[in-house]
Design an enzyme around this catalytic site. Structure first.
Site, PDB file in Angstrom:
ATOM      1  N   THR A 239       0.845  -1.196   0.000  1.00  0.00           N
ATOM      2  CA  THR A 239       0.000   0.000   0.000  1.00  0.00           C
ATOM      3  C   THR A 239       0.875   1.237   0.000  1.00  0.00           C
ATOM      4  OG1 THR A 239      -1.772  -1.122   1.206  1.00  0.00           O
ATOM      5  CG2 THR A 239      -1.803   1.286   1.211  1.00  0.00           C
ATOM      6  N   ARG A 240       1.645   1.441   1.077  1.00  0.00           N
ATOM      7  CA  ARG A 240       2.413   2.660   1.261  1.00  0.00           C
ATOM      8  C   ARG A 240       3.573   2.802   0.272  1.00  0.00           C
ATOM      9  NH1 ARG A 240      -0.475   1.294   5.056  1.00  0.00           N
ATOM     10  NH2 ARG A 240       0.451  -0.768   4.851  1.00  0.00           N
ATOM     11  N   THR A 241       4.326   1.728   0.057  1.00  0.00           N
ATOM     12  CA  THR A 241       5.469   1.839  -0.848  1.00  0.00           C
ATOM     13  C   THR A 241       5.010   2.141  -2.264  1.00  0.00           C
ATOM     14  OG1 THR A 241       6.721   0.276   0.516  1.00  0.00           O
ATOM     15  CG2 THR A 241       7.545   0.701  -1.700  1.00  0.00           C
TER      16      THR A 241
ATOM     17  N   ARG B 145      10.698  -4.089  -5.149  1.00  0.00           N
ATOM     18  CA  ARG B 145      10.220  -4.670  -3.890  1.00  0.00           C
ATOM     19  C   ARG B 145      10.250  -6.182  -4.089  1.00  0.00           C
ATOM     20  NH1 ARG B 145       7.056  -2.679   0.452  1.00  0.00           N
ATOM     21  NH2 ARG B 145       5.636  -4.194   1.371  1.00  0.00           N
TER      22      ARG B 145
ATOM     23  N   HIS C  70      14.740  -2.618   4.696  1.00  0.00           N
ATOM     24  CA  HIS C  70      13.640  -1.762   4.231  1.00  0.00           C
ATOM     25  C   HIS C  70      14.037  -0.303   4.473  1.00  0.00           C
ATOM     26  CE1 HIS C  70       9.883  -0.510   2.874  1.00  0.00           C
ATOM     27  NE2 HIS C  70       9.059  -1.087   3.725  1.00  0.00           N
TER      28      HIS C  70
ATOM     29  N   GLN D 139      11.457   2.794   4.524  1.00  0.00           N
ATOM     30  CA  GLN D 139      10.615   2.898   5.712  1.00  0.00           C
ATOM     31  C   GLN D 139      11.328   3.655   6.824  1.00  0.00           C
ATOM     32  OE1 GLN D 139       7.336   2.033   6.483  1.00  0.00           O
ATOM     33  NE2 GLN D 139       7.932   3.305   8.220  1.00  0.00           N
TER      34      GLN D 139
ATOM     35  N   ASN E 183      13.634  -7.194   8.604  1.00  0.00           N
ATOM     36  CA  ASN E 183      14.263  -6.244   7.693  1.00  0.00           C
ATOM     37  C   ASN E 183      14.129  -4.793   8.147  1.00  0.00           C
ATOM     38  OD1 ASN E 183      11.488  -6.255   7.241  1.00  0.00           O
ATOM     39  ND2 ASN E 183      11.625  -6.636   5.040  1.00  0.00           N
TER      40      ASN E 183
ATOM     41  N   ASP F 109       6.585  -3.963  14.543  1.00  0.00           N
ATOM     42  CA  ASP F 109       6.191  -4.291  13.178  1.00  0.00           C
ATOM     43  C   ASP F 109       5.434  -5.607  13.233  1.00  0.00           C
ATOM     44  OD1 ASP F 109       5.987  -4.347  10.414  1.00  0.00           O
ATOM     45  OD2 ASP F 109       8.029  -5.047  10.081  1.00  0.00           O
ATOM     46  N   THR F 110       4.976  -6.067  12.096  1.00  0.00           N
ATOM     47  CA  THR F 110       4.279  -7.346  12.045  1.00  0.00           C
ATOM     48  C   THR F 110       5.177  -8.473  12.542  1.00  0.00           C
ATOM     49  OG1 THR F 110       3.097  -8.889  10.618  1.00  0.00           O
ATOM     50  CG2 THR F 110       4.983  -7.757   9.646  1.00  0.00           C
TER      51      THR F 110
ATOM     52  N   CYS G 217       5.216   0.559  11.001  1.00  0.00           N
ATOM     53  CA  CYS G 217       5.274   0.815   9.557  1.00  0.00           C
ATOM     54  C   CYS G 217       3.992   0.430   8.828  1.00  0.00           C
ATOM     55  CB  CYS G 217       6.475   0.105   8.937  1.00  0.00           C
ATOM     56  SG  CYS G 217       6.385  -1.696   8.970  1.00  0.00           S
TER      57      CYS G 217
ATOM     58  N   ARG H 215       6.440   8.540   4.251  1.00  0.00           N
ATOM     59  CA  ARG H 215       7.053   7.626   3.287  1.00  0.00           C
ATOM     60  C   ARG H 215       7.097   8.290   1.909  1.00  0.00           C
ATOM     61  NH1 ARG H 215       6.756   1.980   2.326  1.00  0.00           N
ATOM     62  NH2 ARG H 215       6.259   1.624   4.521  1.00  0.00           N
TER      63      ARG H 215
END
Length: 354
Positions: A91-93, A141, A168, A171, A199, A263-264, A303, A330
């Protein structure tokens, strides 16, 4: 190209000035920082010095101020194109790169593995060479960081890491811009990471000490950051005089922290490990209880996308949370990277205090 860029500026051209003064007017006070990034790749922040990192953040602040707040149009990418290779969804990248490059007057091309023959009917080597002849930069990516290394060897244009299994960097630049805006500086902040040794953490480890930030890391046993990256981080800590803590106790790591980051716990490609990971990360959810021992001015970063087991709603939606400002930034930091790697433009905004 320069003439076209000038005519869009909403400010008057000075008269009676030398060529050097004119260049500073149009391109900014470059003499304030002797940094030249044009033509470089951005795969990892390890390859960037403290001054270069500060320059990218300065550039991001400049673009955000001029474009968002002053409403100026800066077609710095006019006539340029960006190849965006995405093996992983985003989404963001994607939005930050696509809208940011277009906002600067350039043409972004979004390419998934369904759109091109990447690694299937065409090798990475051939893809890199073809894209080098048609575009001005490649943002990729990918799953494997080694693929980025190969692309940099074969491409004749800058390669930008949009995410890999190892780093990353885009980010983390957004994170640092967010903290710079909130605290007015980065030097002396204590950043605490609570979660997976992934990462995103690796990119923090490759850069925090260079900007004078102390780093505290809490990961469950078996989920520590890469050992080689940890060794480099320890060297950076000694070189730049910052403090580094690695622990398995998230409450210990949160003590006196200015910034709590997570993060996740389950990245793309790790879905089969979900049950094991959720069990290993019990007790790592960031809550107000965990933050009680943090510094009085503590803030929270993530993030995104976020899952409730990583941070509860009370923290995530609180005034302490900077996650949506972080998400927007970002865009400005990725624009700063593209402008720095592809043009001679220098910031006009006064250099921030880092």
């Amino acid at each position: 190209m320069l003439f076209k860029a000038r005519k869009f500026f909403s400010i008057a051209k000075p008269t009676g000035t030398s060529n050097q003064m004119l260049r500073q007017f149009w391109y900014g006070p470059s003499a304030q920082m002797n940094v030249h990034l044009k033509g470089r790749d951005l795969l990892t922040l390890q390859n960037y010095t403290a001054d270069e990192l500060k320059y990218l953040l300065w550039m991001a602040s400049d673009l955000k101020q001029r474009i968002k707040h002053k409403g100026e149009y800066l077609p710095l990418m006019q006539g340029k194109s960006l190849a965006m290779i995405f093996e992983k969804r985003s989404t963001r990248t994607r939005l930050s790169a696509e809208t940011g490059f277009a906002l600067l007057g350039g043409h972004p091309s979004f390419l998934t593995t369904q759109d091109i023959h990447l690694g299937t009917n065409e090798s990475l080597t051939d893809t890199a060479r073809v894209l080098s002849s048609m575009t001005n930069a490649i943002l990729a990516r990918v799953y494997k960081h080694n693929d980025l290394d190969l692309m940099t060897k074969e491409a004749t244009i800058p390669i930008i890491n949009g995410l890999s299994d190892l780093y990353h960097p885009l980010q983390i630049l957004a994170d640092y811009l967010t903290l710079q805006e909130h605290y007015g500086g980065l030097n002396g902040l204590t950043v605490t990471w609570i979660g997976d040794g992934n990462n995103v953490l690796h990119s923090i480890m490759m850069s925090a000490a260079k900007l004078g930030m102390h780093l505290r890391i809490a990961t469950p046993k078996g989920f520590e950051p890469d050992l080689r990256i940890t060794e480099i981080t320890e060297q950076y800590s000694k070189e730049y005089g910052t403090k580094l803590l690695l622990t398995t106790d998230p409450f210990e790591a949160a003590d006196s922290a200015n910034v709590l980051v997570t993060d996740t716990w389950i990245s793309m490609g790790q879905e089969e490990e979900k049950k094991e990971r959720l069990k290993a990360f019990q007790g790592y959810q960031i809550t107000m209880q965990m933050a009680k021992s943090a510094a009085s001015n503590w803030t929270f970063l993530h993030c995104l996308p976020r899952k409730p087991e990583e941070v509860d709603d009370e923290v995530f939606y609180s005034p302490r949370s900077l996650v949506f400002q972080e998400a927007e930034n970002r865009k400005w930091t990725i624009m700063a990277v593209m402008v720095s790697l592809l043009t001679d433009y220098s910031p006009q905004l006064q250099k921030p205090t880092f």
